[in-house]
Design an enzyme around this catalytic site. Structure first.
Site, PDB file in Angstrom:
ATOM      1  N   HIS A 148       0.803  -1.224   0.000  1.00  0.00           N
ATOM      2  CA  HIS A 148       0.000   0.000   0.000  1.00  0.00           C
ATOM      3  C   HIS A 148       0.834   1.271   0.000  1.00  0.00           C
ATOM      4  O   HIS A 148       0.311   2.330   0.331  1.00  0.00           O
ATOM      5  CB  HIS A 148      -0.913   0.012   1.230  1.00  0.00           C
ATOM      6  CG  HIS A 148      -2.134  -0.843   1.079  1.00  0.00           C
ATOM      7  ND1 HIS A 148      -3.125  -0.588   0.164  1.00  0.00           N
ATOM      8  CD2 HIS A 148      -2.524  -1.957   1.733  1.00  0.00           C
ATOM      9  CE1 HIS A 148      -4.080  -1.506   0.260  1.00  0.00           C
ATOM     10  NE2 HIS A 148      -3.737  -2.356   1.201  1.00  0.00           N
ATOM     11  N   ARG A 152       5.532  -7.227   3.707  1.00  0.00           N
ATOM     12  CA  ARG A 152       4.204  -7.524   3.191  1.00  0.00           C
ATOM     13  C   ARG A 152       4.321  -7.224   1.689  1.00  0.00           C
ATOM     14  O   ARG A 152       4.459  -6.059   1.305  1.00  0.00           O
ATOM     15  CB  ARG A 152       3.140  -6.668   3.861  1.00  0.00           C
ATOM     16  CG  ARG A 152       1.708  -7.223   3.555  1.00  0.00           C
ATOM     17  CD  ARG A 152       0.880  -6.387   2.653  1.00  0.00           C
ATOM     18  NE  ARG A 152       0.536  -5.117   3.182  1.00  0.00           N
ATOM     19  CZ  ARG A 152      -0.609  -4.816   3.856  1.00  0.00           C
ATOM     20  NH1 ARG A 152      -1.519  -5.724   4.056  1.00  0.00           N
ATOM     21  NH2 ARG A 152      -0.821  -3.587   4.266  1.00  0.00           N
ATOM     22  N   ASP A 209      14.892 -12.279  -1.776  1.00  0.00           N
ATOM     23  CA  ASP A 209      16.262 -12.115  -2.276  1.00  0.00           C
ATOM     24  C   ASP A 209      16.942 -10.882  -1.679  1.00  0.00           C
ATOM     25  O   ASP A 209      18.162 -10.870  -1.499  1.00  0.00           O
ATOM     26  CB  ASP A 209      16.274 -12.038  -3.816  1.00  0.00           C
ATOM     27  CG  ASP A 209      16.115 -13.423  -4.456  1.00  0.00           C
ATOM     28  OD1 ASP A 209      16.024 -14.420  -3.711  1.00  0.00           O
ATOM     29  OD2 ASP A 209      16.086 -13.495  -5.696  1.00  0.00           O
ATOM     30  N   GLU A 260      -8.348 -11.629   4.402  1.00  0.00           N
ATOM     31  CA  GLU A 260      -8.922 -10.287   4.454  1.00  0.00           C
ATOM     32  C   GLU A 260     -10.120 -10.140   3.532  1.00  0.00           C
ATOM     33  O   GLU A 260     -10.403  -9.044   3.052  1.00  0.00           O
ATOM     34  CB  GLU A 260      -7.865  -9.203   4.242  1.00  0.00           C
ATOM     35  CG  GLU A 260      -6.797  -9.476   3.228  1.00  0.00           C
ATOM     36  CD  GLU A 260      -5.704  -8.411   3.229  1.00  0.00           C
ATOM     37  OE1 GLU A 260      -5.733  -7.451   4.006  1.00  0.00           O
ATOM     38  OE2 GLU A 260      -4.806  -8.546   2.389  1.00  0.00           O
ATOM     39  N   ASP A 308      -9.416  -4.481   5.149  1.00  0.00           N
ATOM     40  CA  ASP A 308      -9.963  -5.123   3.950  1.00  0.00           C
ATOM     41  C   ASP A 308     -11.122  -6.037   4.314  1.00  0.00           C
ATOM     42  O   ASP A 308     -12.116  -6.120   3.580  1.00  0.00           O
ATOM     43  CB  ASP A 308      -8.874  -5.921   3.219  1.00  0.00           C
ATOM     44  CG  ASP A 308      -8.094  -5.036   2.262  1.00  0.00           C
ATOM     45  OD1 ASP A 308      -8.730  -4.266   1.527  1.00  0.00           O
ATOM     46  OD2 ASP A 308      -6.857  -5.101   2.266  1.00  0.00           O
TER      47      ASP A 308
HETATM   48  C1  3PY Z   1      -5.976  -4.558   6.359  1.00  0.00           C
HETATM   49  O1  3PY Z   1      -6.498  -4.186   7.413  1.00  0.00           O
HETATM   50  O2  3PY Z   1      -6.597  -4.863   5.331  1.00  0.00           O
HETATM   51  C2  3PY Z   1      -4.540  -4.683   6.325  1.00  0.00           C
HETATM   52  O3  3PY Z   1      -4.009  -5.140   5.329  1.00  0.00           O
HETATM   53  C3  3PY Z   1      -3.771  -4.245   7.522  1.00  0.00           C
HETATM   54  O4  3PY Z   1      -2.439  -4.500   7.429  1.00  0.00           O
HETATM   55 MG    MG Z   2      -5.309  -5.357   3.672  1.00  0.00          MG
END
Ligand code: 3PY
Ligand code: MG
Length: 258
Positions: A48, A73, A87, A151, A177
């Site tokens: 993000h 992430r 890597d 999510e 999400d």
């Molecule tokens: C979410 O809340 O969707 C996330 O990815 C938080 O890291």
């Molecule tokens: Mg998320």
């Protein structure tokens, strides 16, 4: 399976509490400050943010010499994104938007060298640019942690199958999400999200795998609640939240006296 040296993977496999945090500001000083705050792991959020691979490598360099496990992430569940994160030195990946067992299997395969997976071999930062090639290649499959994010409503419905995929060390709920997928974005404490969290926790109990949660706004009450519920892989806060909340509190303290 050999017990990993990587303390985060070990904690995941043993379902012990492991507390980390989240980096969205791609400056090495942020990594230094958070690493010095004693977190067990720090995840660079490439999904993000504008943080690219060069900035991620520099964040990892800044964590060097401190007992913190570097994680990413990844920007998406793709072989290339996972390979590049590993890597450059991530010792674990958190893979967003994993909805099915097939998605999870793809993520694990990307993180494992053959014959277990499809990760490609090269000289790169993680193996000291080739100087520790054999050592790294010989241990990476048992050292690298793979956590997949639950999510969406679809993912919650598939969570048992996702957890059954070998090599998935745990799941991690993205509450924002998740709330969005129930049509109530941001309502992370709402009944549908709470009930989805319970379903994920119960599935982790059945599978004997770790349940993770991002407590984006880590009030003492929210963190205590997450631990009491049984979440063990816990991300508390985000650099931007730490900054915004402490800035607002400092200003408010001054304004209250004026
Ligand atoms: C979410 O809340 O969707 C996330 O990815 C938080 O890291
Ligand atoms: Mg998320």
């Amino acid at each position: 399976m050999e017990t990993p040296v990587n303390p985060v993977r070990r904690a995941l496999l043993e379902r012990r509490l492991s507390v980390g945090s989240w980096i969205q500001i791609g400056h090495p000083a942020v990594a230094e400050v958070l690493a010095d705050s004693g977190f067990s792991w720090l995840a660079v959020d490439c999904e993000h943010t504008d943080i690219d691979l060069t900035a991620t490598a520099n964040l990892f360099r800044a964590m060097g010499g401190r007992p913190v496990v570097p994680m990413v992430r990844v920007r998406e569940n793709s072989t290339l994104a996972i390979r590049q994160a590993l890597d450059i030195g991530a010792m674990g990946v958190i893979v967003p938007l994993v909805d099915t067992a097939d998605d999870a299997a793809r993520a694990v395969a990307a993180a494992r060298y053959p014959p277990d997976g499809v990760r490609g071999f090269a000289y790169m930062r993680a193996n000291r640019h080739g100087q520790a090639f054999a050592e790294y290649v010989g241990t990476a499959n048992s050292e690298v942690a793979v956590v997949v994010m639950i999510e969406s409503r679809v993912a919650v419905d598939s969570v048992d199958a996702i957890l059954a995929v070998p090599g998935v060390d745990g799941v991690f709920i993205g509450p924002y999400d998740l709330s969005g997928s129930y049509g109530i974005p941001g309502q992370t404490d709402s009944a549908p999200v709470r009930s989805a969290c319970q379903r994920v926790l119960a599935a982790c109990g059945r599978a004997g795998k770790s349940a993770g949660l991002h407590v984006v706004r880590p009030t003492a009450a929210a963190v205590a609640q997450a631990i009491e519920q049984g979440f063990t892989f816990l991300a508390v806060g985000v650099d931007v939240v730490f900054l915004a909340e402490s800035a607002a509190a400092a200003r408010a303290a001054a304004v209250a006296r004026s």
